[in-house]
Each structure stands twice: as C-alpha cells, then as structure tokens.
Design a protein around this motif. Structure first.
Motif, PDB file in Angstrom:
ATOM      1  N   VAL A  91       0.516  -0.991   0.378  1.00 17.35           N
ATOM      2  CA  VAL A  91      -0.474   0.138   0.521  1.00 17.35           C
ATOM      3  C   VAL A  91       1.312   1.183   0.184  1.00 17.35           C
ATOM      4  N   ASP A  92       0.321   2.346  -0.116  1.00 15.90           N
ATOM      5  CA  ASP A  92       1.063   4.024  -0.319  1.00 15.90           C
ATOM      6  C   ASP A  92       1.416   4.097   1.148  1.00 15.90           C
ATOM      7  N   ALA A  93       0.892   3.233   1.859  1.00 13.48           N
ATOM      8  CA  ALA A  93       1.320   3.799   3.351  1.00 13.48           C
ATOM      9  C   ALA A  93       0.909   2.808   4.041  1.00 13.48           C
ATOM     10  N   ILE A  94       1.008   2.494   5.709  1.00 14.17           N
ATOM     11  CA  ILE A  94       1.100   1.267   6.887  1.00 14.17           C
ATOM     12  C   ILE A  94       0.622   2.943   7.761  1.00 14.17           C
ATOM     13  N   VAL A  95      -0.249   2.018   8.951  1.00 10.77           N
ATOM     14  CA  VAL A  95      -0.216   2.658  10.233  1.00 10.77           C
ATOM     15  C   VAL A  95       1.218   2.631  11.286  1.00 10.77           C
ATOM     16  N   SER A  96       1.194   3.198  11.593  1.00  8.91           N
ATOM     17  CA  SER A  96       1.896   2.303  12.852  1.00  8.91           C
ATOM     18  C   SER A  96       1.445   2.222  14.215  1.00  8.91           C
ATOM     19  N   PRO A  97       1.120   2.228  15.887  1.00 11.47           N
ATOM     20  CA  PRO A  97       0.342   2.563  16.749  1.00 11.47           C
ATOM     21  C   PRO A  97       2.110   3.091  17.005  1.00 11.47           C
ATOM     22  N   ALA A  98       1.697   4.415  18.158  1.00  7.00           N
ATOM     23  CA  ALA A  98       2.570   4.719  18.558  1.00  7.00           C
ATOM     24  C   ALA A  98       2.438   5.367  20.424  1.00  7.00           C
ATOM     25  N   ASP A  99       3.688   5.614  20.249  1.00  7.08           N
ATOM     26  CA  ASP A  99       3.186   6.671  21.450  1.00  7.08           C
ATOM     27  C   ASP A  99       4.091   7.812  21.311  1.00  7.08           C
ATOM     28  N   THR A 100       3.008   8.866  21.755  1.00  8.07           N
ATOM     29  CA  THR A 100       3.637  10.326  21.716  1.00  8.07           C
ATOM     30  C   THR A 100       5.505  10.516  22.298  1.00  8.07           C
ATOM     31  N   ASP A 101       6.626  10.074  22.096  1.00  9.79           N
ATOM     32  CA  ASP A 101       8.172   9.285  21.897  1.00  9.79           C
ATOM     33  C   ASP A 101       8.250   9.077  20.720  1.00  9.79           C
ATOM     34  N   LEU A 102       7.210   8.165  19.941  1.00  9.94           N
ATOM     35  CA  LEU A 102       7.378   7.588  18.901  1.00  9.94           C
ATOM     36  C   LEU A 102       8.621   6.643  18.502  1.00  9.94           C
ATOM     37  N   THR A 103       8.233   6.298  20.402  1.00  6.93           N
ATOM     38  CA  THR A 103       9.440   4.829  20.406  1.00  6.93           C
ATOM     39  C   THR A 103       8.498   3.694  19.660  1.00  6.93           C
ATOM     40  N   MET A 104       9.830   3.128  18.881  1.00  3.95           N
ATOM     41  CA  MET A 104       9.395   1.370  18.006  1.00  3.95           C
ATOM     42  C   MET A 104      10.110   0.358  18.459  1.00  3.95           C
ATOM     43  N   LYS A 129      -0.746  13.853   1.767  1.00  5.32           N
ATOM     44  CA  LYS A 129       0.086  13.321   0.478  1.00  5.32           C
ATOM     45  C   LYS A 129      -0.959  12.787  -0.871  1.00  5.32           C
ATOM     46  N   ALA A 130      -1.206  12.727  -1.033  1.00  8.09           N
ATOM     47  CA  ALA A 130      -2.928  12.212  -1.739  1.00  8.09           C
ATOM     48  C   ALA A 130      -1.811  11.061  -1.727  1.00  8.09           C
ATOM     49  N   LEU A 131      -2.622  10.367  -0.746  1.00  8.72           N
ATOM     50  CA  LEU A 131      -2.365   9.011  -1.433  1.00  8.72           C
ATOM     51  C   LEU A 131      -3.891   8.404  -1.612  1.00  8.72           C
ATOM     52  N   ARG A 132      -3.434   7.166  -2.486  1.00  9.02           N
ATOM     53  CA  ARG A 132      -4.382   6.249  -2.801  1.00  9.02           C
ATOM     54  C   ARG A 132      -5.023   4.963  -1.820  1.00  9.02           C
ATOM     55  N   SER A 133      -3.668   4.260  -0.952  1.00  8.82           N
ATOM     56  CA  SER A 133      -3.846   3.115   0.363  1.00  8.82           C
ATOM     57  C   SER A 133      -3.286   3.518   0.586  1.00  8.82           C
ATOM     58  N   ILE A 134      -3.970   2.814   2.105  1.00 10.38           N
ATOM     59  CA  ILE A 134      -3.353   2.532   3.331  1.00 10.38           C
ATOM     60  C   ILE A 134      -4.359   1.400   3.995  1.00 10.38           C
ATOM     61  N   THR A 163     -11.847  12.725  -1.272  1.00 10.26           N
ATOM     62  CA  THR A 163     -10.869  11.743  -0.064  1.00 10.26           C
ATOM     63  C   THR A 163      -9.707  11.019  -1.829  1.00 10.26           C
ATOM     64  N   SER A 164      -8.659  11.099  -1.703  1.00 13.48           N
ATOM     65  CA  SER A 164      -7.607  10.790  -2.874  1.00 13.48           C
ATOM     66  C   SER A 164      -7.830   9.482  -2.592  1.00 13.48           C
ATOM     67  N   LEU A 165      -8.046   8.258  -1.173  1.00 14.05           N
ATOM     68  CA  LEU A 165      -7.815   7.007  -1.048  1.00 14.05           C
ATOM     69  C   LEU A 165      -8.885   6.707  -1.853  1.00 14.05           C
ATOM     70  N   GLU A 166      -8.258   6.012  -2.259  1.00 16.05           N
ATOM     71  CA  GLU A 166      -9.448   4.364  -2.925  1.00 16.05           C
ATOM     72  C   GLU A 166      -8.864   3.140  -1.844  1.00 16.05           C
ATOM     73  N   LYS A 167      -8.557   2.036  -1.449  1.00 15.84           N
ATOM     74  CA  LYS A 167      -8.457   2.262  -0.966  1.00 15.84           C
ATOM     75  C   LYS A 167      -7.640   2.270   0.335  1.00 15.84           C
ATOM     76  N   VAL A 168      -8.796   1.134   1.820  1.00 14.38           N
ATOM     77  CA  VAL A 168      -8.460   1.144   3.390  1.00 14.38           C
ATOM     78  C   VAL A 168      -8.451  -0.590   3.339  1.00 14.38           C
ATOM     79  N   LEU A 169      -7.255  -0.567   3.877  1.00 15.12           N
ATOM     80  CA  LEU A 169      -6.633  -2.265   4.661  1.00 15.12           C
ATOM     81  C   LEU A 169      -7.047  -2.158   6.138  1.00 15.12           C
TER      82      LEU A 169
END
Length: 177
Positions: free
Chosen positions: A17-30, A105-110, A143-149
């Motif tokens: 996909v164009d982007a994946i979402v990462s669950p994060a805390d406010t410190d962005l520790t991964m 970012k005009a993404l089409r999929s997330i 929306t620019s999004l065509e697909k949300v998974l």
C-alpha cells in the motif's frame, strides 16, 4: 469512485500500500508490538526519522519513509503517552490525523492495524467502532484514498472489525485473500 474498505488477517508489514499506520506513543518509540515489527522490517532509518519528529501530542500523526517495507510511507499514529492506556478519544484523534497525513500526500491506499488495543489496552469492540466511524466520516467527503485496508492480528479481531463495519454501513465487508 467509492473508497474500498477491506479487512484481512495477517502482518501489516507484508501489504503493498502507499502507507501503513504504525501504532505509536507520543515519544514515537518503536520497541514492541506492531511498531516493533515495523521497525525491524523497515530498518533503523524509521526509528531515526521518528527521533527527529518526536514528541507528538496524543492524537497526532507524523509520516516517515517506508524504509525497507512495501509501503512508501509509515504514518505513526500517537494514540497514547508512554506507560498510559489508549482511550477511544485518543484513537479517534490518531485515526483522523493519520487520514489527514494520507490526504496531504495524496495517497491512494493505506493500511491500519487496530490502534490502541495492544499495550494501550483499549477494548477491540471500542477500537473498531471508533476507527470505522472516523473512516466512514472521512471517506464520505472527497478523498484521495481508493483503498483502506484493516490488517488484523487474529480471527477475533477480524470478526469484530467486519461485524462492526456491517453494522455501521448495513452492507457486507469485503475480504481479501
């Protein structure tokens, strides 16, 4: 063209996909959970970019490159403070902010995981209802999004998201392979 909303069980780092979402805390520790897997598969560059962007406020989201992932971007959704639980409101805000970063970012999929349900402790049903309501409100406008998974960890989460979607839309959810 209406946005397709799809549900699958699996590893979010494996989807193209164009982007994946990462669950994060406010410190962005991964360090752990889904974010830890994203960092391990995406490479050290992701954590380095997060260190430059942190801290975020609860409910905010920031985008980094996708590193070694199939996705072009990772959107880090800050749904909790370190050591604190996620709430329906923080997940609502983080989902909305993630969708706004995708639009910028005009993404089409997330692809989204179930935000706030792991270390955040949010009930799966509350997470699904919250995230899907935000998504439906968002895609009912231009929306620019065509697909949300939604990529869920197990059969239980998959069923909860599918059934919640059906209740909210009164139509069957589309499954992916």
């Amino acid at each position: 063209m209406p946005t397709k909303v799809l549900f699958s069980k699996g590893d979010i780092t494996d989807v193209s996909v164009d982007a994946i979402v990462s669950p994060a805390d406010t410190d962005l520790t991964m360090e752990a959970g889904v974010a830890g897997v994203i960092r391990r598969k995406g490479g050290a560059r992701l954590q380095e970019e997060c260190e430059r962007l942190a801290p975020l406020r609860v409910g905010a989201a920031a985008a980094t490159t996708g590193g070694n992932l199939h996705a072009l971007f990772v959107i880090h959704a800050a749904s909790l403070r370190p050591g604190e639980p996620a709430t329906a409101e923080s997940v609502r805000l983080a989902t909305r902010a993630s969708l706004l970063r995708a639009e910028e970012k005009a993404l089409r999929s997330i692809a989204f995981p179930a935000l706030g349900t792991g270390a955040g402790g949010l009930a799966l049903e509350e997470c699904a209802s919250t995230m899907l309501k935000v998504l439906l409100d968002h895609i009912n406008v231009r929306t620019s999004l065509e697909k949300v998974l939604f990529v869920l960890f197990d059969d239980t989460a998959l069923t909860v998201f599918e059934e919640t979607y059906q209740k909210l839309t009164r139509r069957p959810a589309a499954k992916t392979a």
